[in-house]
Every structure is written in C-alpha cells, then in structure tokens.
Design an enzyme around this catalytic site. Structure first.
Site, PDB file in Angstrom:
ATOM      1  N   HIS A  66      16.741  23.064  -3.920  1.00  0.00           N
ATOM      2  CA  HIS A  66      17.763  24.020  -4.289  1.00  0.00           C
ATOM      3  C   HIS A  66      19.207  23.749  -3.834  1.00  0.00           C
ATOM      4  CE1 HIS A  66      14.459  26.992  -4.961  1.00  0.00           C
ATOM      5  NE2 HIS A  66      14.681  26.729  -6.093  1.00  0.00           N
ATOM      6  N   ASP A 160      18.662  23.591 -14.203  1.00  0.00           N
ATOM      7  CA  ASP A 160      17.491  23.473 -13.110  1.00  0.00           C
ATOM      8  C   ASP A 160      16.099  23.946 -13.970  1.00  0.00           C
ATOM      9  OD1 ASP A 160      15.639  24.022 -11.112  1.00  0.00           O
ATOM     10  OD2 ASP A 160      16.613  25.970 -10.303  1.00  0.00           O
ATOM     11  N   ASP A 163       9.787  19.758 -15.795  1.00  0.00           N
ATOM     12  CA  ASP A 163       9.527  18.476 -16.320  1.00  0.00           C
ATOM     13  C   ASP A 163       9.878  18.823 -17.744  1.00  0.00           C
ATOM     14  OD1 ASP A 163       8.994  17.623 -14.017  1.00  0.00           O
ATOM     15  OD2 ASP A 163       6.716  17.695 -14.158  1.00  0.00           O
ATOM     16  N   PRO A 167       8.142  24.057 -22.573  1.00  0.00           N
ATOM     17  CA  PRO A 167       9.442  24.970 -22.751  1.00  0.00           C
ATOM     18  C   PRO A 167      10.731  23.995 -22.359  1.00  0.00           C
ATOM     19  CG  PRO A 167       7.828  26.102 -21.686  1.00  0.00           C
ATOM     20  CD  PRO A 167       7.312  24.935 -21.896  1.00  0.00           C
TER      21      PRO A 167
END
Length: 285
Positions: A66, A160, A163, A167
């Site tokens: 993050h 973000d 893989d 979707p």
C-alpha cells in the site's frame, strides 16, 4: 488453494511455486456477483483476504504494497491535488493517499463493493480514511469510469488491481491506458501494480508497450519485497506523459513528511529508482 492440515496454500502455476500460511480457520466468506471473497485467521500473519483462491493481503505485510503503490507517485508529482484510485477495494491505498495533507480529492472506483465491506469488517485499520470528506467511494466498472472521466482533470491515477485475469483483465490494455492518458493533466502520472519482476518480466514489458501505444512517454518500474505474493517480490510501474521525465521526486518533502510510514522513506525511494541490472536490461532502462 488447500487448507489441509490447517494450512492455506496457494499454487502459482506460472512460476512453478507455492506459498502457504498456517491458519486456525475461516472467519468469513461471501460470493459477490464478481468473485468469491474469503477471510482466514492465521497463526503468524494475522488475517488473510483471499479472492477466488488467490491471496490478496495479510495483516502483517500489506503496508509494504500500500505504501509503495501510493507514496512514490505522490512524491514524484510536483503538487498532486486530485487522485483517482481504480480498484483498491480493501482501502489501504486510499488510507495512504489521504495521509498527504495537500490532497484535495480522491475518487476510488472498485467494481466489487463486497471487497470494501469485508475490509471494513475484518481489516478496519485499512479503512480509517473511508469517511474522510476528501474521499469518494464508487462501486462500478473502473474501465467505464475512466472512459467517462473529464479530460485533463486528474493529477495521479493509481491502478490498484488484482492480477490481469477476471474482473481486472480490462485494466491492462491500450484502451484503458488511453482513457487514463486523456484524463491526466499534462504533468500527470499513472502508477499501476505490475506483478513480480522476478518471474513476470514479459508481462511488465507488455504493460509498458500498451502504455506506450496509449501515448505515455516514460516509464519506471519499482521493485519491492512482498512476502505473501508469488516469488516474494512485487513491483509497481510509474508512467508519465512527458518524454523527458526522469522521475525525480521531492526528496525534501519525503524526508520531512508529516505522517508515519512503516516501509517507505526518502532513502528507499532514491534506491528503488536504481533497479537491479537484470530488470534494467530486460526493460531497456
């Protein structure tokens, strides 16, 4: 994925490897319209979020990812005010972005609301900025959102995503990158998670090729450790509309940042701009 003998094990066919975490049980499970989301409790890594059998994050090491998908881009841009996050449903990236006091507006668009609801329930530490007045959380198709995003309106776009299958497949092609290019201001930056540089350099090269076809002129892939992901090494790729971009960052601002981080700092940022020779050679840097 198996949980035999109290272990969650994920096998990576592309790399001929696997990784396992000792678990004490499954805490929660939901089948959304898009994917299956599971939460496990582990003995040493805190909670695990698993989507369609693939480990997305652990309580213990998610801060690395993050921070690295957020702060390098935000300290490279000269004065970011408006940020768009595509994906990011666990909200850890949103939390990191909103640590920057000069950010005025962040729109996060994730296709699956259930990822965010599961994060709020099981990873509340990632969701501390969800109610920040600067944040807007949307649950819709990120490809469609970027296609409709106003021209020259965004300083930094953060992709973000999971893989490049299911979707998220549409977030790794020229059409999507063209939408990002159009939405970014002239000095805008795109940063996207770009898989393992140790095992998937060809995928990174293809990503950069698609970005180039969309109009982006300069690229920098930043590797970092991510113990819970395939090979234990991950990357993000930073892209600029400017042909002469050298991705110099605001080093003094990074050194004096008015917030805490657990992994990112100015010294690390300086070092990650010098990739290992095998990455530099493969990517032509």
């Amino acid at each position: 994925m198996t949980t035999k003998d109290t272990w969650f094990t994920e096998h990576f066919q592309a790399t001929g490897s696997a990784i396992g975490f000792r678990v004490t049980g499954k805490l929660d499970e939901v089948q959304s319209p898009f994917q299956k989301i599971e939460i496990y409790n582990s003995t040493d890594w805190g909670k695990l979020m698993v989507i369609d059998g693939a480990l997305m994050l652990t309580s213990r090491d998610n801060f690395i990812y993050h921070e690295m998908i957020s702060h390098p881009a935000l300290f490279t841009h000269t004065a970011p005010k408006c940020v768009v996050i595509i994906g990011g449903g666990d909200c850890g990236t949103l939390r990191e972005v909103l640590k920057h006091p000069d950010i005025e507006q962040v729109t996060q668009c994730d296709i699956d609301e259930q990822v965010t609801r599961m994060a709020e329930k099981h990873f509340p530490e990632l969701c501390t900025s969800n109610n920040d007045p600067r944040a807007t959380l949307l649950f819709s198709d990120g490809v469609a959102y970027m296609a409709d995003c106003p021209t020259n309106s965004v300083d930094v776009i953060i992709v973000d995503s999971t893989d490049p299958i299911g979707p998220a497949k549409g977030l790794f092609n020229r059409t999507f990158y063209e939408s990002c290019f159009r939405a970014l201001k002239n000095d805008g930056l795109l940063i996207q998670q770009s898989e393992s540089p140790l095992a998937l350099l060809e995928l990174i090269k293809e990503m950069r090729h698609e970005m180039s076809k969309a109009g982006f002129k300069a690229f920098k892939t930043l590797p970092f450790p991510q113990p819970c992901y395939p090979t234990g090494w991950w990357s993000v790729t930073l892209s600029s509309k400017q042909p002469n971009a050298n991705f110099a960052f605001r080093q003094t601002d990074a050194q004096t940042k008015p917030f805490d981080t657990l992994y990112y700092n100015a010294h690390l940022h300086h070092g990650v701009l010098a990739p290992p020779p095998f990455i530099a050679h493969a990517l032509g840097e």
